[in-house]
Motif scaffolding. Structure first.
Motif, PDB file in Angstrom:
ATOM      1  N   ALA A  20       5.232 -10.128  -4.402  1.00 42.11           N
ATOM      2  CA  ALA A  20       5.000 -11.123  -3.402  1.00 42.11           C
ATOM      3  C   ALA A  20       3.451 -11.007  -2.852  1.00 42.11           C
ATOM      4  CB  ALA A  20       6.054 -11.309  -2.292  1.00 42.11           C
ATOM      5  N   SER A  21       3.486  -9.740  -2.361  1.00 43.81           N
ATOM      6  CA  SER A  21       2.185  -9.582  -1.649  1.00 43.81           C
ATOM      7  C   SER A  21       0.935  -9.487  -2.754  1.00 43.81           C
ATOM      8  CB  SER A  21       2.213  -8.258  -0.990  1.00 43.81           C
ATOM      9  OG  SER A  21       0.897  -8.030  -0.400  1.00 43.81           O
ATOM     10  N   GLY A  22       1.096  -8.675  -3.950  1.00 42.47           N
ATOM     11  CA  GLY A  22       0.282  -8.447  -5.043  1.00 42.47           C
ATOM     12  C   GLY A  22      -0.317 -10.013  -5.505  1.00 42.47           C
ATOM     13  N   LEU A 101      -1.075  -7.997   2.087  1.00 44.88           N
ATOM     14  CA  LEU A 101      -1.320  -6.527   2.400  1.00 44.88           C
ATOM     15  C   LEU A 101      -1.356  -5.353   1.301  1.00 44.88           C
ATOM     16  CD1 LEU A 101      -0.681  -4.866   5.350  1.00 44.88           C
ATOM     17  CD2 LEU A 101       1.758  -4.925   4.509  1.00 44.88           C
ATOM     18  N   SER A 102      -1.883  -4.433   1.984  1.00 45.39           N
ATOM     19  CA  SER A 102      -2.323  -3.220   0.781  1.00 45.39           C
ATOM     20  C   SER A 102      -0.980  -2.483   0.839  1.00 45.39           C
ATOM     21  CB  SER A 102      -3.268  -2.515   1.262  1.00 45.39           C
ATOM     22  OG  SER A 102      -3.414  -1.322   0.470  1.00 45.39           O
ATOM     23  N   SER A 184      -4.180  -5.214 -13.784  1.00 44.55           N
ATOM     24  CA  SER A 184      -4.368  -3.992 -12.930  1.00 44.55           C
ATOM     25  C   SER A 184      -3.483  -3.688 -11.939  1.00 44.55           C
ATOM     26  CB  SER A 184      -5.909  -4.122 -12.467  1.00 44.55           C
ATOM     27  OG  SER A 184      -6.230  -5.032 -11.269  1.00 44.55           O
ATOM     28  N   ALA A 185      -2.984  -5.157 -11.356  1.00 45.50           N
ATOM     29  CA  ALA A 185      -2.040  -4.839 -10.202  1.00 45.50           C
ATOM     30  C   ALA A 185      -0.846  -4.073 -10.548  1.00 45.50           C
ATOM     31  CB  ALA A 185      -1.764  -6.079  -9.564  1.00 45.50           C
ATOM     32  N   GLY A 186      -0.422  -4.271 -11.609  1.00 51.20           N
ATOM     33  CA  GLY A 186       0.938  -3.603 -12.363  1.00 51.20           C
ATOM     34  C   GLY A 186       0.426  -2.263 -12.402  1.00 51.20           C
TER      35      GLY A 186
END
Length: 359
Positions: A20-22, A101-102, A184-186
């Protein structure tokens, strides 16, 4: 065994909130630039790319999260549950507020909290990770700013880029680059959910990455709408070419970091790249400073919050140290009290100035 199952449940809940954040950081550019008109389609593409990134390249960062911050022998089922609960709670609250958020920051913060409580940390590794939290966003801003200046020159020299045919080609380019940013997020973020489980040998690397990747993807598709809207629409406006630059910058930096096993703040990379484009385009006033201020505050506070939560839980459930908890609660109450008092004083002073009164 019950703690192991609970750890797994919390890890999957955390994974959904990571998705959800990514979502905002990985596909918001394609959506915000108009390359993907539908929010549902944007989130679906994001979910697919995140899953593929996780299963093909998520292991290196998972190793860092699982064994590179605190000694691996500290990771029992109870400690893993505390780490994941602390991180998941911090991220869930941020998602409710619609703030990108990170997840890397809060996960590392949670693990560091455990390490401080147990007096066992790999300090050098933590400094390296923290340094890249600053370096990578700065590099992203710089690259995007310079490319933004170049784009301005190109647009002026080649006005035909604004024609309908060229815009269609650019839209395809932006979607492809956005897909790789979500990929890249994954690669980078699946470790935050399953790294502690793998480090404690509660699950194998392959099984953890597949499960974690799937639930992150589901989180992006089902819960990512609010954060997507924040990052795509409320920070600044950008064209297709500018959007492709932002996504390309983010995907390049995060994929590179993932190959070296470095957990980096993807949301910060994308958001600072967006700021770089905005500043290059129309100057610093083009960026919504109020939204940026809110995001930056959460970035600063989030790892500290997750650190304090995990530290407190270790003291309660592992060390049974009630006195430390009393001190932490007292500090928290005092902090909130001081902040409230300062806010009240400022409001009173403002009222005196407006009404022409004084003491």
């Amino acid at each position: 065994m019950i703690l192991t199952y609970l750890s797994g449940i919390v890890a999957l809940f955390f994974a959904m909130n990571i998705g959800a954040s990514g979502a905002a950081a990985s596909i918001s550019v394609a959506y915000g630039s108009g390359a993907i008109a539908s929010r549902k389609k944007a989130l679906l593409i994001c979910g697919i790319a995140i899953f593929l990134g996780a299963v093909t390249g998520g292991s290196e960062v998972a190793k860092t999260i699982g064994s590179g911050i605190i000694p691996q022998d500290l990771l029992t089922a109870k400690v893993v549950l505390i780490i994941l609960s602390s991180a998941a709670l911090s991220l869930f609250l941020a998602n409710l507020l619609g703030i990108p958020l990170s997840t890397s920051e809060i996960t590392v913060g949670s693990i560091v909290g455990v390490g401080i409580a147990q007096q066992a940390l790999y300090i050098k590794n933590i400094f390296v990770i923290a340094a890249f939290w600053v370096i990578v966003p700065v590099v992203a801003f710089t690259i995007a700013f310079l490319l933004g200046k170049l784009i301005a020159v190109v647009n002026k020299k080649y006005p035909q880029l604004r024609e309908k045919r060229a815009q269609k080609i650019l839209a395809v380019f932006v979607v492809i680059v956005g897909f790789f940013e979500a990929f890249s997020a994954g690669m980078n973020n699946v470790a935050n959910a399953i790294g502690p489980l793998v480090g404690a040998h509660l699950i194998s690397m392959n099984t953890g990455i597949v499960l974690g990747g799937f639930f992150i993807a589901m989180g992006a598709i089902l819960l990512g709408g609010n954060v997507l809207q924040t990052n795509a629409k409320k920070i600044t406006r950008f064209s297709l070419l500018e959007g492709g630059t932002i996504s390309g910058t983010g995907s390049l930096l995060v994929i590179t970091a993932s190959l070296f096993g470095l957990p980096v703040p993807l949301t910060q990379v994308t958001s600072t790249a967006i700021m770089g484009i905005g500043v290059a385009k129309k100057g610093k006033n083009t960026v919504n400073k109020q939204v940026i201020s809110k995001i930056v505050k959460v970035w600063v506070v989030s790892p500290i919050v997750s650190l304090v939560i995990s530290y407190s839980l270790i003291k309660i459930f592992v060390d049974s140290d009630i006195y430390t908890i009393i001190v932490l609660l007292s500090v928290s109450v005092a902090t909130f009290g001081i902040l409230s008092l300062v806010k009240t004083i400022k409001k009173e002073n403002s009222s005196y100035v407006e009404q022409g009164e004084g003491i």
